[in-house]
Design a protein around this motif. Structure first.
Motif, PDB file in Angstrom:
ATOM      1  N   PRO A 170       0.813  -1.216  -0.082  1.00  0.00           N
ATOM      2  CA  PRO A 170       0.100  -0.095  -0.037  1.00  0.00           C
ATOM      3  C   PRO A 170       0.747   1.139  -0.118  1.00  0.00           C
ATOM      4  CG  PRO A 170       0.172  -0.870   2.355  1.00  0.00           C
ATOM      5  CD  PRO A 170       0.634  -1.994   1.342  1.00  0.00           C
ATOM      6  N   ARG A 171       0.254   2.334  -0.640  1.00  0.00           N
ATOM      7  CA  ARG A 171       0.966   3.437  -0.704  1.00  0.00           C
ATOM      8  C   ARG A 171       0.955   4.367   0.782  1.00  0.00           C
ATOM      9  NH1 ARG A 171       2.435   3.582  -5.524  1.00  0.00           N
ATOM     10  NH2 ARG A 171       0.793   2.982  -7.171  1.00  0.00           N
ATOM     11  N   ALA A 172       0.076   4.090   1.653  1.00  0.00           N
ATOM     12  CA  ALA A 172       0.108   4.647   3.305  1.00  0.00           C
ATOM     13  C   ALA A 172      -0.678   3.646   3.898  1.00  0.00           C
ATOM     14  CB  ALA A 172      -0.795   5.940   2.842  1.00  0.00           C
ATOM     15  N   GLY A 173      -0.110   3.665   5.094  1.00  0.00           N
ATOM     16  CA  GLY A 173      -0.859   3.041   6.289  1.00  0.00           C
ATOM     17  C   GLY A 173      -0.585   1.347   6.061  1.00  0.00           C
ATOM     18  N   THR A 174      -1.697   0.912   6.528  1.00  0.00           N
ATOM     19  CA  THR A 174      -1.596  -0.764   6.135  1.00  0.00           C
ATOM     20  C   THR A 174      -2.822  -1.122   5.444  1.00  0.00           C
ATOM     21  OG1 THR A 174      -2.745  -1.154   8.210  1.00  0.00           O
ATOM     22  CG2 THR A 174      -0.387  -0.987   8.453  1.00  0.00           C
ATOM     23  N   ASP A 175      -2.750  -2.198   4.771  1.00  0.00           N
ATOM     24  CA  ASP A 175      -3.829  -3.014   3.794  1.00  0.00           C
ATOM     25  C   ASP A 175      -3.339  -4.407   3.620  1.00  0.00           C
ATOM     26  OD1 ASP A 175      -5.954  -3.685   2.418  1.00  0.00           O
ATOM     27  OD2 ASP A 175      -5.351  -2.190   0.947  1.00  0.00           O
ATOM     28  N   PRO A 176      -3.916  -5.243   4.510  1.00  0.00           N
ATOM     29  CA  PRO A 176      -3.494  -6.826   4.098  1.00  0.00           C
ATOM     30  C   PRO A 176      -3.915  -7.152   2.764  1.00  0.00           C
ATOM     31  CG  PRO A 176      -4.717  -6.618   5.966  1.00  0.00           C
ATOM     32  CD  PRO A 176      -4.610  -5.226   5.589  1.00  0.00           C
ATOM     33  N   GLN A 177      -4.909  -6.190   2.056  1.00  0.00           N
ATOM     34  CA  GLN A 177      -5.512  -6.773   0.633  1.00  0.00           C
ATOM     35  C   GLN A 177      -4.832  -5.771  -0.390  1.00  0.00           C
ATOM     36  OE1 GLN A 177      -9.378  -8.322   0.925  1.00  0.00           O
ATOM     37  NE2 GLN A 177      -8.006  -9.288   2.333  1.00  0.00           N
ATOM     38  N   ALA A 178      -3.807  -5.205  -0.305  1.00  0.00           N
ATOM     39  CA  ALA A 178      -3.061  -4.291  -1.038  1.00  0.00           C
ATOM     40  C   ALA A 178      -2.974  -5.283  -2.540  1.00  0.00           C
ATOM     41  CB  ALA A 178      -1.695  -3.595  -0.587  1.00  0.00           C
ATOM     42  N   TYR A 179      -2.642  -6.277  -2.316  1.00  0.00           N
ATOM     43  CA  TYR A 179      -2.181  -6.885  -3.640  1.00  0.00           C
ATOM     44  C   TYR A 179      -3.255  -7.194  -4.545  1.00  0.00           C
ATOM     45  CZ  TYR A 179      -5.179 -11.004  -1.891  1.00  0.00           C
ATOM     46  OH  TYR A 179      -6.164 -11.711  -1.364  1.00  0.00           O
ATOM     47  N   ARG A 180      -4.687  -6.803  -4.040  1.00  0.00           N
ATOM     48  CA  ARG A 180      -5.808  -6.800  -4.968  1.00  0.00           C
ATOM     49  C   ARG A 180      -5.914  -5.563  -5.466  1.00  0.00           C
ATOM     50  NH1 ARG A 180     -10.698 -10.045  -2.682  1.00  0.00           N
ATOM     51  NH2 ARG A 180      -9.540 -11.543  -1.324  1.00  0.00           N
ATOM     52  N   GLU A 181      -5.356  -4.614  -4.943  1.00  0.00           N
ATOM     53  CA  GLU A 181      -5.221  -3.267  -5.580  1.00  0.00           C
ATOM     54  C   GLU A 181      -4.114  -2.992  -6.696  1.00  0.00           C
ATOM     55  OE1 GLU A 181      -3.864   0.146  -3.014  1.00  0.00           O
ATOM     56  OE2 GLU A 181      -3.284   1.149  -4.804  1.00  0.00           O
ATOM     57  N   ALA A 182      -3.136  -3.887  -6.377  1.00  0.00           N
ATOM     58  CA  ALA A 182      -2.303  -4.258  -7.497  1.00  0.00           C
ATOM     59  C   ALA A 182      -2.724  -4.852  -8.585  1.00  0.00           C
ATOM     60  CB  ALA A 182      -0.825  -4.725  -6.788  1.00  0.00           C
ATOM     61  N   LEU A 183      -3.340  -5.900  -8.166  1.00  0.00           N
ATOM     62  CA  LEU A 183      -3.964  -6.992  -9.262  1.00  0.00           C
ATOM     63  C   LEU A 183      -5.124  -6.243 -10.436  1.00  0.00           C
ATOM     64  CD1 LEU A 183      -4.357 -10.192  -7.738  1.00  0.00           C
ATOM     65  CD2 LEU A 183      -3.055  -9.619  -9.711  1.00  0.00           C
ATOM     66  N   SER A 184      -5.797  -5.074  -9.676  1.00  0.00           N
ATOM     67  CA  SER A 184      -6.775  -4.368 -10.465  1.00  0.00           C
ATOM     68  C   SER A 184      -6.210  -3.505 -11.218  1.00  0.00           C
ATOM     69  CB  SER A 184      -7.891  -3.863  -9.274  1.00  0.00           C
ATOM     70  OG  SER A 184      -7.311  -3.066  -8.708  1.00  0.00           O
ATOM     71  N   ARG A 185      -4.991  -2.881 -10.852  1.00  0.00           N
ATOM     72  CA  ARG A 185      -4.225  -1.891 -11.500  1.00  0.00           C
ATOM     73  C   ARG A 185      -3.555  -2.070 -12.713  1.00  0.00           C
ATOM     74  NH1 ARG A 185      -1.910   1.176  -6.865  1.00  0.00           N
ATOM     75  NH2 ARG A 185      -0.198   0.546  -7.866  1.00  0.00           N
ATOM     76  N   GLY A 186      -2.822  -3.331 -12.626  1.00  0.00           N
ATOM     77  CA  GLY A 186      -1.778  -3.458 -13.443  1.00  0.00           C
ATOM     78  C   GLY A 186      -2.170  -5.048 -14.024  1.00  0.00           C
ATOM     79  N   ARG A 187      -1.371  -5.273 -15.193  1.00  0.00           N
ATOM     80  CA  ARG A 187      -1.529  -6.744 -15.803  1.00  0.00           C
ATOM     81  C   ARG A 187      -0.415  -7.362 -15.364  1.00  0.00           C
ATOM     82  NH1 ARG A 187      -3.335 -11.211 -16.455  1.00  0.00           N
ATOM     83  NH2 ARG A 187      -2.386 -12.473 -17.977  1.00  0.00           N
ATOM     84  N   PHE A 188      -0.446  -8.278 -14.749  1.00  0.00           N
ATOM     85  CA  PHE A 188       0.614  -9.320 -14.476  1.00  0.00           C
ATOM     86  C   PHE A 188       0.730 -10.710 -15.049  1.00  0.00           C
ATOM     87  CE2 PHE A 188      -0.096  -6.368 -10.780  1.00  0.00           C
ATOM     88  CZ  PHE A 188       1.117  -5.776 -10.842  1.00  0.00           C
ATOM     89  N   ASP A 189       1.914 -10.850 -15.560  1.00  0.00           N
ATOM     90  CA  ASP A 189       2.153 -12.262 -15.993  1.00  0.00           C
ATOM     91  C   ASP A 189       2.442 -13.445 -14.975  1.00  0.00           C
ATOM     92  OD1 ASP A 189       2.321 -11.366 -18.884  1.00  0.00           O
ATOM     93  OD2 ASP A 189       4.136 -10.407 -18.111  1.00  0.00           O
ATOM     94  N   ALA A 190       3.305 -12.834 -13.800  1.00  0.00           N
ATOM     95  CA  ALA A 190       3.829 -13.623 -12.838  1.00  0.00           C
ATOM     96  C   ALA A 190       3.567 -13.313 -11.563  1.00  0.00           C
ATOM     97  CB  ALA A 190       5.005 -14.110 -13.000  1.00  0.00           C
ATOM     98  N   ALA A 191       3.482 -14.039 -10.494  1.00  0.00           N
ATOM     99  CA  ALA A 191       3.236 -13.605  -9.215  1.00  0.00           C
ATOM    100  C   ALA A 191       4.159 -14.420  -8.372  1.00  0.00           C
ATOM    101  CB  ALA A 191       2.066 -13.709  -8.505  1.00  0.00           C
ATOM    102  N   ILE A 192       5.002 -13.998  -7.361  1.00  0.00           N
ATOM    103  CA  ILE A 192       5.773 -14.789  -6.322  1.00  0.00           C
ATOM    104  C   ILE A 192       5.152 -14.575  -5.030  1.00  0.00           C
ATOM    105  CG2 ILE A 192       8.177 -15.308  -5.454  1.00  0.00           C
ATOM    106  CD1 ILE A 192       9.222 -14.003  -7.944  1.00  0.00           C
TER     107      ILE A 192
END
Ligand code: NAD
Length: 406
Positions: A82-104
């Motif tokens: 997350p850009r500020a504070g805490t967010d255990p679901q921040a990965y969802r924001e990343a997934l909704s914003r970008g197109r990823f081929d791979a995740a680790i």
């Protein structure tokens, strides 16, 4: 250097920003971040996003990355949430914003199932650190989901890339040990691991799930055997006395059946309460005893001992994850930890071209399906511990009622 012609550079999402990603709380830079930086240098990776649970973790990672780039001469930059504070679901924001081929996925064990499920739904190929999941039921669901979605799911079982283990595999493949009778594994780590590094989640796992799973997978990889049954006992007290309710040490016995029908047994002696003053983070040994020979592999003491004024003697293992000079003298990150991650990135870069399908990797990678035997051992050991050492059949899941897994 550009990616090879039959590969397309991939966009990667790293979930987690702890010890294994960037060496948080320790000296050094971890394993995942340097591996990603090397792949980026070689043109295999285009963009990288790191999803943590707190903006402060992203800041710490960026500090590590800056020093790492300087040391390696790499130019990796990362987007972070997350850009500020805490967010255990921040990965969802990343997934909704970008197109990823791979995740680790590099997060505590109990989160692997939810995170991998979400990534598979999003059609992202994923590499999950071990253990895949604590239970076979969860692992089977991930196998089905990945296979039906055409996603390549792999587990970061880096011991499959260790030359000492590949030597053992060649001995077994060539039948030089005769029929395998038993394997003896001893694996332990320093107290600081559960007490400090993994304090927040050590009580949600146990030392078999954390360390033993590596060699459970290796024995399956070595022989093609499936676990038949397991028994385990453990000792509690030192960690529990410090508010961490988990086993100090576990001893387990697993019976395996090879495709030939030969049965052998593996013993595991594990702890994570070695003194912090011991000479290496990991003390690890494996012996294989067969009807025609034995082989003993000390995987801690590989022949190097370092003594420096004013510091404790140490026994380094430069073969796992380290920065060493390349042929031109410039520092490069390497080791079997690196090769395991690089293999996944190369696989995704090849999948992206369409010249490879996930099914083509089924027989030759530590896929989610290939992780079912080690997951079955983890679950059976856990169950036996609850039953104070009773033998427990290894669960087979619903994938393979009578046959055997590849
Ligand atoms: N440390 C090692 O050498 C090593 C080696 C191989 C595998 N592993 C495995 O890697 C996993 C993590 O280990 P670690 O050493 O990095 O632990 P760690 O505790 O240092 O880091 C875990 C990180 O995951 C983050 N996290 C938790 N939930 C998250 C979520 N929903 N989204 C994003 N981030 C989340 C935490 O905030 C933390 O930064 C474990 O399963 C461990 O067994 C560790």
């Amino acid at each position: 250097m550009m990616a090879a012609l039959d590969m397309d550079a991939v966009n990667v999402l790293v979930i987690g920003a702890g010890v294994y990603v960037c060496g948080r709380g320790m000296e050094g830079y971890g394993t995942v971040l340097p591996a990603v930086a090397e792949c980026h240098r070689d043109g295999l990776i285009d963009r990288v996003t790191v999803a943590a649970t707190a903006a402060s973790s992203v800041r710490i990672l960026r500090g590590k990355l800056e020093a790492l780039n300087e040391r390696l001469g790499t130019r990796l930059s990362v987007d972070g949430v997350p850009r500020a504070g805490t967010d255990p679901q921040a990965y969802r924001e990343a997934l909704s914003r970008g197109r990823f081929d791979a995740a680790i996925v590099v997060t505590p064990d109990a989160t692997h199932f939810d995170l991998a499920s979400h990534l598979i739904d999003a059609g992202v190929h994923c590499l999950v650190v071990k253990p895949l999941t604590p239970t076979v039921a969860e692992a089977v669901r991930l196998v089905h989901a990945a296979e039906s979605k055409g996603v390549h799911g792999a587990v970061e079982f880096h011991k499959r890339w260790d030359e000492a283990n590949l030597f053992l595999k060649s001995l077994v493949r060539d039948g030089r040990l005769g029929q395998l009778r038993y394997a003896a594994v001893a694996f332990s780590q320093k107290k600081m691991v559960p007490q400090t590094l993994f304090k927040s989640w050590a009580a949600q796992t146990n030392v078999f799930q954390y360390l033993g799973v590596h060699y459970a997978d290796f024995l399956h990889f070595l022989t093609g055997a499936l676990p038949v049954r397991a028994m385990a006992v453990g000792q509690k007290g030192w960690l529990a006395g410090r508010g961490i309710d988990t086993w100090d040490s576990i001893q387990a016995m697993v019976e395996w059946e090879e495709p030939s029908g030969n049965r052998f047994v593996s013993t595991f002696a594990l702890n994570w309460i070695d003194p912090d003053s011991t000479t290496a983070m990991s003390d690890q040994k494996i012996s294989l005893i067969g009807s025609a020979g034995r082989c003993d592999s000390d995987q801690k003491n590989r022949g190097l001992e370092l003594a420096l004024d004013g510091q404790p003697v140490s026994v380094p293992n430069p073969y796992f994850s380290s920065i060493l000079p390349g042929p031109d003298g410039a520092p490069r990150f390497g080791g079997y930890g690196y090769r395991s991650i690089r293999q996944f990135i190369e696989d995704v870069a090849t999948l992206k071209t369409g010249r490879l399908r996930p099914a083509d990797l089924a027989a030759c990678r530590p896929t989610f399906r290939a992780a079912l035997p080690s997951t079955a051992v983890v679950e059976a050991v856990h169950h036996s511990l609850e039953l104070q050492g009773e033998w427990v059949p290894a669960p087979r899941g619903d994938l393979e009622p009578a046959g055997r897994m590849k």
